[in-house]
Design an enzyme around this catalytic site. Structure first.
Site, short mmCIF file in Angstrom:
data_model
loop_
_atom_site.label_atom_id
_atom_site.label_comp_id
_atom_site.label_asym_id
_atom_site.label_seq_id
_atom_site.Cartn_x
_atom_site.Cartn_y
_atom_site.Cartn_z
N GLU A 1 0.75 -1.21 -0.20
CA GLU A 1 -0.04 0.08 -0.03
C GLU A 1 0.95 1.23 -0.16
OE1 GLU A 1 -3.63 -1.95 2.72
OE2 GLU A 1 -2.14 -0.74 3.59
N ASP B 1 -0.30 0.03 10.63
CA ASP B 1 -0.20 -1.38 11.20
C ASP B 1 1.23 -1.68 10.96
OD1 ASP B 1 -1.98 -1.80 13.21
OD2 ASP B 1 -2.65 -3.58 12.01
N LYS C 1 -7.14 -6.10 11.10
CA LYS C 1 -7.69 -4.89 10.80
C LYS C 1 -8.71 -4.38 11.99
CE LYS C 1 -10.45 -1.96 7.90
NZ LYS C 1 -11.16 -1.67 6.15
N ASP D 1 -10.53 3.08 3.82
CA ASP D 1 -9.21 2.24 3.46
C ASP D 1 -8.20 3.50 2.83
OD1 ASP D 1 -10.18 0.06 4.46
OD2 ASP D 1 -11.07 -0.89 2.49
N ASP E 1 -15.90 -6.52 8.98
CA ASP E 1 -16.90 -5.59 8.57
C ASP E 1 -18.31 -6.22 8.54
OD1 ASP E 1 -16.17 -7.28 6.55
OD2 ASP E 1 -15.97 -5.59 5.02
#
Length: 759
Positions: free
Chosen positions: A113, A142, A271, A295, A459
């Site tokens: 990412e 993280d 997460k 996100d 989620d």
């Protein structure tokens, strides 16, 4: 006296629009009747079969497909969309009446990412049309990367120029990497002042981009006397909590960096654990009554997204109707015709159907939550601050006095100012306390409070728990889309994402948040539970799809059949299902403006994904249940285009839509299906060549032409795999995968021949 209903004071802030669905309902019922007729045919003629196995397997698979179709009809039966009116909101409310919002941005790996993607998301959120003093942005890292902190510091400096520029000139696209992609010639109609400002901002963003990229290309030196001293001699999976307040000025929202404590001896819950730390830290520092989580790759595409959400919050008659506000996931620069089938276009009507029941599910991003809902409250809870016992708060929220005090204010629903009067920088010590990896022990975090543990799809687990307590949710779909993200750029990254979804969703069935249990014991609506069953059973579907894919080959090789023969009237049933279903899906796609090629890609990738990624998701859950493995949260690689906002550097790669392959075992089932059905087709064609067509037409019609047609369809679905067998490099399937698949295919063919009865 009559009321002027055109006045903004009386016009609704939101409206529910019922979508016309009558034609689709009729077609869906026709398909259902055909599916039931096929099951009846199998039951009636079961005793007349010489080969019971294929008939029994077909009955089992088709029963499952019929059940799933019933669920889909239930979901899509009623469809609504919500339209919001931010202009009316601004006329009705004063700025001080708008609630504060804490923004959560999560990232886990600076390589998969890239930081520049995350920073563009941060910039787009800092620049939204909303009072800056009402916002606080928390970035959860993280990966515990000093490069991420460095990028955030540099981005905040640039934001002090970028945010005023966006608001002064009413810029609509507030993520710089998207805004600066259009041609400079488009500025000719603008004022000289704007052109100068535009060029200045583009140069400043170019410098920011280069600084972040250069920092990523070399090892980061942690100076003990700098802001990065906390990163000295730490490992990303073993380090104390690091919290830095980057900005708390009045011209920008507060910006806070968080890297929660990690220790190999303590589970960190992926997460969900990061989100709970964000909830606790923000509760201590700013304690906004609303929280938005995004996100790292989902930038705010609509600058009024917060105002759209507030239209829902203030437009509902009571809080129960808006437990959370979910904005759909949409994607920028999606590959033409969606070759990997990962842009979610096929779920448009299903999402609007969910919205018409108890509400849309929580998608893990682009969602505004009420903090009291995340804290475990139910719609009918009426709690006063003085009635909340400190012992109860201690048991639920933990030992932090600051967190217990802020939670009591939220749960009491007091109309007094909830936001913290202290500055975030004065509360760092208290925030570090609640970010510890052992803080949750003995509390309700992850069980009844916050984001729930027990599934990689945190989620779904959290969202279904909220709906189970009796809350409703609302899907808001403004134009332009509120958030845009990047879909997985390659086929291997698509497999990783789909496997994680399938395994995480299936895990929900094996938790105390099972949708059927929530319907019986709590307040989840029955039809909403059916929606959950459909979504969470994606992994189970893989087994049925794979079994059905091998049936044609088995029947051709053994000389049996699982479909009615061409000369039987019953053959019209499966033929009608095939024609009507595909025609119906194509008609739905045309209503959405989807091309014929994209329709085909969605159809074939639905089969391919189910038999590859979803199958491994299903297997990973089964292995976890019997204690042979543990769930692993795999981060999906995000697309990173190496440009600094200059569109001249964007080159369209003609090979970008081609499938690439790695040595992932998830490819093996697809290759096996391809090889087995190719072998069966060759076998069937050779058998047809031996027939005397002039004398025995009935024998020709009984030689499994229906099964051969199915094998041809499967071959077309896996055509990219077929081409991969003969390509080299990253576009070719690795030879080790081909050999393994070949051995499995030969074994299947051998078993088929052994089980074939002599004619």
């Amino acid at each position: 006296m009559s009321i002027n209903t055109q006045h903004s004071t009386y016009l609704p802030l939101q409206e529910k629009i019922v979508l016309n669905n009558k034609t689709a309902r009729a077609i869906e019922l026709v398909i259902l009747s055909l599916l039931v007729s096929m099951l009846a045919y199998r039951v009636i003629f079961f005793k007349d079969q010489n080969h019971y196995l294929p008939w029994l397997l077909a009955l089992l698979c088709e029963s499952w497909f019929t059940f799933i179709w019933i669920l889909i009809i239930s979901i899509k039966w009623n469809q609504i969309s919500t339209k919001t009116y931010p202009d009316r909101l601004l006329k009705r409310l004063h700025e001080f009446e708008l609630p504060a919002v804490d923004i959560f941005v999560t990232t886990a790996d600076p390589i998969l990412e890239p930081s520049i993607i995350t920073m563009n998301t941060v910039l787009s959120l800092l620049a939204v049309d909303y009072p800056t003093h009402k916002l606080a942005l928390y970035l959860s890292d993280d990966g515990c990367s000093p490069h991420t902190l460095y990028s955030l510091i540099e981005t905040t400096k640039f934001a002090k120029l970028w945010v005023p520029f966006c608001k002064r000139y009413n810029v609509q696209v507030r993520a710089p990497f998207r805004y600066f992609t259009f041609k400079s010639t488009m500025l000719e109609k603008e004022s000289f002042e704007f052109q100068q400002e535009w060029k200045k901002m583009k140069n400043e963003y170019g410098n920011l981009y280069k600084n972040i990229e250069l920092a990523a290309q070399r090892p980061f030196k942690c100076d003990p006397n700098s802001d990065f001293a906390d990163f000295c001699d730490v490992h990303r999976s073993d380090h104390p909590a690091i919290i830095k307040v980057i900005s708390e000025s009045t011209d920008l929202p507060s910006v806070i960096y968080i890297s929660r404590e990690k220790n190999p001896k303590h589970p960190h819950h992926y997460k969900a654990g990061a989100m709970n730390v964000l909830a606790r830290v923000s509760g201590v520092m700013t304690n906004a009554p609303l929280m938005l989580n995004v996100d790292c790759d989902m930038y705010a595409n609509n600058p009024q997204v917060f105002l759209h959400a507030m239209c829902v919050v203030f437009g509902c008659k009571n809080d129960q109707d808006s437990g959370f506000v979910q904005f759909p996931q949409a994607f920028y620069d999606g590959l033409k015709d969606d070759p990997f089938g990962n842009q979610l276009a096929q779920y448009y009507y299903l999402m609007h159907g969910m919205a018409a029941i108890q509400g849309i599910f929580y998608f893990g991003s682009n969602c505004f939550h009420r903090r009291k809902v995340i804290y475990g409250s139910s719609p009918n809870d009426k709690i006063k601050t003085e009635t909340i016992r400190n012992e109860d708060l201690h048991r639920v929220f933990g030992k932090s006095f600051e967190l217990r005090e802020s939670a009591a204010k939220i749960l009491s629903g007091s109309n007094s100012k909830i936001e913290n009067q202290k500055s975030p920088s004065s509360l760092i010590e208290a925030a570090i306390h609640v970010a510890g990896c052992s803080y949750e022990y003995g509390t309700h975090w992850g069980k009844k409070v916050g984001w729930l543990y027990g599934s990689a799809a945190e989620d779904m687990l959290t969202g279904i728990s909220i709906l189970g307590r009796g809350w409703k949710s609302i899907m808001c779909s403004p134009e332009p889309p509120a958030f845009l993200g990047c879909a997985p750029p390659t086929y291997p990254s698509t497999l990783t994402q789909q496997k994680r979804w399938a395994s995480g969703l299936l895990e929900v069935f094996f938790t105390d948040q099972n949708p059927l249990l929530l319907t019986i014991k709590e307040n989840l609506w029955f039809r909403q539970a059916l929606v959950c069953v459909w979504i969470c059973s994606w992994g189970v579907r893989s087994v049925m799809e794979l079994c059905y894919a091998f049936l044609p080959a088995y029947c051709i090789i053994t000389g049996s059949h699982f479909l009615p023969k061409f000369n039987e009237l019953a053959f019209l049933i499966p033929m009608s299902i095939f024609i009507i279903y595909n025609g119906y899906v194509f008609w739905e796609c045309k209503r959405l403006g989807i091309s014929l090629r994209m329709w085909w890609n969605l159809q074939r990738m639905g089969r391919v994904t189910a038999m590859t990624a979803w199958l491994f998701g299903f297997l990973s859950v089964m292995l976890k249940l019997i204690g042979l493995s543990e769930s692993v949260f795999e981060v999906t690689q995000k697309e990173h285009k190496t440009n600094d906002g200059d569109d001249d550097s964007n080159n369209d790669d003609k090979n970008v839509t081609m499938f690439t392959y790695d040595k992932s075992p998830m490819i093996i089932p697809g290759v096996v299906v391809l090889l087995v059905n190719t072998t069966a087709l060759i076998n069937g064609v050779l058998r047809l060549l031996k027939v005397d067509y002039n004398e025995i037409w009935k024998e020709v019609l009984g030689l499994g032409l229906g099964e051969m047609f199915c094998s041809v369809c499967l071959l077309l679905c896996f055509w990219e795999f077929f081409k991969g067998l003969f390509r080299n490099g990253k576009y070719g399937i690795p030879s080790s995968t081909i050999w393994k698949s070949g051995v499995l295919a030969l074994f299947f063919v051998h078993v088929c021949r052994r089980s074939a009865k002599p004619l």
